[in-house]
Design a protein around this motif. Sequence first.
Motif, PDB file in Angstrom:
ATOM      1  N   SER A   1     -22.196 -11.556  -9.121  1.00 32.33           N
ATOM      2  CA  SER A   1     -21.120 -12.131  -8.310  1.00 32.33           C
ATOM      3  C   SER A   1     -20.196 -11.041  -7.787  1.00 32.33           C
ATOM      4  CB  SER A   1     -20.313 -13.135  -9.141  1.00 32.33           C
ATOM      5  OG  SER A   1     -21.129 -14.198  -9.573  1.00 32.33           O
ATOM      6  N   GLU A   2     -19.778 -11.193  -6.551  1.00 29.42           N
ATOM      7  CA  GLU A   2     -18.852 -10.262  -5.919  1.00 29.42           C
ATOM      8  C   GLU A   2     -17.470 -10.901  -5.812  1.00 29.42           C
ATOM      9  OE1 GLU A   2     -19.533  -7.194  -5.137  1.00 29.42           O
ATOM     10  OE2 GLU A   2     -21.712  -7.223  -5.399  1.00 29.42           O
ATOM     11  N   LEU A   3     -16.454 -10.069  -5.713  1.00 26.93           N
ATOM     12  CA  LEU A   3     -15.095 -10.562  -5.534  1.00 26.93           C
ATOM     13  C   LEU A   3     -14.980 -11.286  -4.195  1.00 26.93           C
ATOM     14  CD1 LEU A   3     -12.232 -10.401  -6.892  1.00 26.93           C
ATOM     15  CD2 LEU A   3     -11.784  -8.519  -5.306  1.00 26.93           C
ATOM     16  N   ASP A   4     -14.362 -12.453  -4.202  1.00 30.79           N
ATOM     17  CA  ASP A   4     -14.221 -13.250  -2.989  1.00 30.79           C
ATOM     18  C   ASP A   4     -12.790 -13.790  -2.894  1.00 30.79           C
ATOM     19  OD1 ASP A   4     -14.831 -14.663  -0.679  1.00 30.79           O
ATOM     20  OD2 ASP A   4     -15.624 -16.391  -1.778  1.00 30.79           O
ATOM     21  N   PRO A   5     -12.044 -13.419  -1.830  1.00 32.61           N
ATOM     22  CA  PRO A   5     -12.445 -12.506  -0.761  1.00 32.61           C
ATOM     23  C   PRO A   5     -12.489 -11.057  -1.250  1.00 32.61           C
ATOM     24  CG  PRO A   5     -10.170 -13.211  -0.463  1.00 32.61           C
ATOM     25  CD  PRO A   5     -10.701 -13.999  -1.605  1.00 32.61           C
ATOM     26  N   PRO A   6     -13.229 -10.209  -0.545  1.00 32.96           N
ATOM     27  CA  PRO A   6     -13.391  -8.829  -1.003  1.00 32.96           C
ATOM     28  C   PRO A   6     -12.099  -8.022  -0.889  1.00 32.96           C
ATOM     29  CG  PRO A   6     -14.393  -9.120   1.150  1.00 32.96           C
ATOM     30  CD  PRO A   6     -13.990 -10.486   0.686  1.00 32.96           C
ATOM     31  N   ALA A   7     -12.155  -6.820  -1.462  1.00 31.40           N
ATOM     32  CA  ALA A   7     -10.940  -6.017  -1.613  1.00 31.40           C
ATOM     33  C   ALA A   7     -10.473  -5.339  -0.333  1.00 31.40           C
ATOM     34  CB  ALA A   7     -11.164  -4.953  -2.690  1.00 31.40           C
ATOM     35  N   ILE A   8     -11.362  -5.142   0.640  1.00 29.37           N
ATOM     36  CA  ILE A   8     -11.032  -4.267   1.762  1.00 29.37           C
ATOM     37  C   ILE A   8      -9.776  -4.710   2.512  1.00 29.37           C
ATOM     38  CG2 ILE A   8     -12.572  -5.495   3.339  1.00 29.37           C
ATOM     39  CD1 ILE A   8     -11.898  -1.677   3.240  1.00 29.37           C
ATOM     40  N   ASP A   9      -9.535  -6.010   2.592  1.00 28.09           N
ATOM     41  CA  ASP A   9      -8.337  -6.499   3.283  1.00 28.09           C
ATOM     42  C   ASP A   9      -7.252  -6.968   2.316  1.00 28.09           C
ATOM     43  OD1 ASP A   9      -9.331  -6.059   5.914  1.00 28.09           O
ATOM     44  OD2 ASP A   9     -10.573  -7.857   5.713  1.00 28.09           O
ATOM     45  N   ARG A  10      -7.360  -6.550   1.053  1.00 26.90           N
ATOM     46  CA  ARG A  10      -6.397  -6.987   0.040  1.00 26.90           C
ATOM     47  C   ARG A  10      -5.730  -5.799  -0.662  1.00 26.90           C
ATOM     48  NH1 ARG A  10      -9.546 -11.051  -3.808  1.00 26.90           N
ATOM     49  NH2 ARG A  10      -7.434 -11.230  -4.667  1.00 26.90           N
ATOM     50  N   LEU A  11      -5.802  -4.631  -0.066  1.00 30.49           N
ATOM     51  CA  LEU A  11      -5.283  -3.442  -0.737  1.00 30.49           C
ATOM     52  C   LEU A  11      -3.782  -3.540  -0.984  1.00 30.49           C
ATOM     53  CD1 LEU A  11      -7.339  -0.758   1.224  1.00 30.49           C
ATOM     54  CD2 LEU A  11      -7.818  -1.678  -1.055  1.00 30.49           C
ATOM     55  N   ALA A  12      -3.078  -4.263  -0.144  1.00 32.35           N
ATOM     56  CA  ALA A  12      -1.632  -4.432  -0.339  1.00 32.35           C
ATOM     57  C   ALA A  12      -1.306  -5.251  -1.580  1.00 32.35           C
ATOM     58  CB  ALA A  12      -1.009  -5.085   0.896  1.00 32.35           C
ATOM     59  N   GLU A  13      -2.297  -5.956  -2.140  1.00 31.76           N
ATOM     60  CA  GLU A  13      -2.083  -6.720  -3.367  1.00 31.76           C
ATOM     61  C   GLU A  13      -2.109  -5.843  -4.618  1.00 31.76           C
ATOM     62  OE1 GLU A  13      -4.631 -10.169  -3.731  1.00 31.76           O
ATOM     63  OE2 GLU A  13      -4.764 -10.356  -1.551  1.00 31.76           O
ATOM     64  N   LEU A  14      -2.508  -4.595  -4.481  1.00 33.05           N
ATOM     65  CA  LEU A  14      -2.578  -3.703  -5.636  1.00 33.05           C
ATOM     66  C   LEU A  14      -1.162  -3.226  -5.968  1.00 33.05           C
ATOM     67  CD1 LEU A  14      -5.722  -1.610  -4.611  1.00 33.05           C
ATOM     68  CD2 LEU A  14      -5.616  -3.392  -6.369  1.00 33.05           C
ATOM     69  N   ARG A  15      -0.542  -3.863  -6.932  1.00 32.18           N
ATOM     70  CA  ARG A  15       0.863  -3.595  -7.232  1.00 32.18           C
ATOM     71  C   ARG A  15       1.061  -2.485  -8.248  1.00 32.18           C
ATOM     72  NH1 ARG A  15       3.454  -5.493  -2.944  1.00 32.18           N
ATOM     73  NH2 ARG A  15       2.724  -7.585  -2.399  1.00 32.18           N
ATOM     74  N   VAL A  16      -0.032  -2.033  -8.864  1.00 31.44           N
ATOM     75  CA  VAL A  16       0.080  -0.968  -9.873  1.00 31.44           C
ATOM     76  C   VAL A  16       0.032   0.395  -9.192  1.00 31.44           C
ATOM     77  CG1 VAL A  16      -0.965  -2.384 -11.679  1.00 31.44           C
ATOM     78  CG2 VAL A  16      -2.428  -0.945 -10.235  1.00 31.44           C
ATOM     79  N   PRO A  17       0.428   1.454  -9.891  1.00 27.20           N
ATOM     80  CA  PRO A  17       0.229   2.789  -9.333  1.00 27.20           C
ATOM     81  C   PRO A  17      -1.257   3.057  -9.075  1.00 27.20           C
ATOM     82  CG  PRO A  17       1.711   2.857 -11.224  1.00 27.20           C
ATOM     83  CD  PRO A  17       1.131   1.478 -11.187  1.00 27.20           C
TER      84      PRO A  17
END
Length: 265
Positions: free
Chosen positions: A192-208
């Motif tokens: 299974s892959e992440l859905d939706p994928p990460a490429i358009d969700r980079l702004a959700e990465l709140r950690v360093p």
Amino acid sequence: MTKIEVNGATLAYDEAGTGSPVVLVHAGIADRRMWRAQLPALAARHRVIAVDLRGYGDSELPPAPFAHHDDLVGLLDALGVAQAALVGCSFGGKVAVDTALAYPERVSALALFGAPVSGTEWSEETEQLWDELVGEADPEDFAATAAGEVRFWVVGPTRRPEDVDPGLIRFAEEMDRRALAAELELSAIEVSELDPPAIDRLAELRVPVLVGTGADDVADLRRLADRIAAEAPRGVRLPDIPDAAHLLPLERPEPVNAALLDFLP
């Protein structure tokens, strides 16, 4: 090496040190041995866990659907770790980012080296380069395919094989032969892959997020590293490390270890 049951599969890992937890996630052409220089260096301050993803290295591959990011969190659960920093190279970086998006409360920081992210599309330039350097190798001829993949990834498009430590090339080819066998088996299983994928969700990465590449890695990944660092709210872009390609932590451990020790919480 230690083995542990995770989500119905037995995963192999190495562990050293005490302190804040750090999980090292290997490249798709490698296994946990690629972190041989990071494990002792980081163990001076951290509890360091270098894992073989399901099917790779010494980990098992039961014939059941799974997701690598679920397995990483299952590993944390099995080891009694509430939250960890994830350090990923190449495919391992993709898995680390997917884990941080799927389980944000379980990840304290991300360090990514030569990492694509889920949803990445390769440029025509990279596709042509792959055809030139790897070609149409028989997918079941692991030795020939590994030699081509190591030429593409470990030597890199801007160097010649004679420019690279022959011991590194031999070790990378040995790891990649095992990885190719794993990938052949993985192709028959639902992953299974992440859905939706990460490429358009980079702004959700709140950690360093620390992002680095070798100066001799493919241009797509160097551009993607720029994008990750720009879009992740707490992203930091390391300067490209010279005379290194895709397996940056293995080829240039000293600057990588220094950067990690300075970055990890």
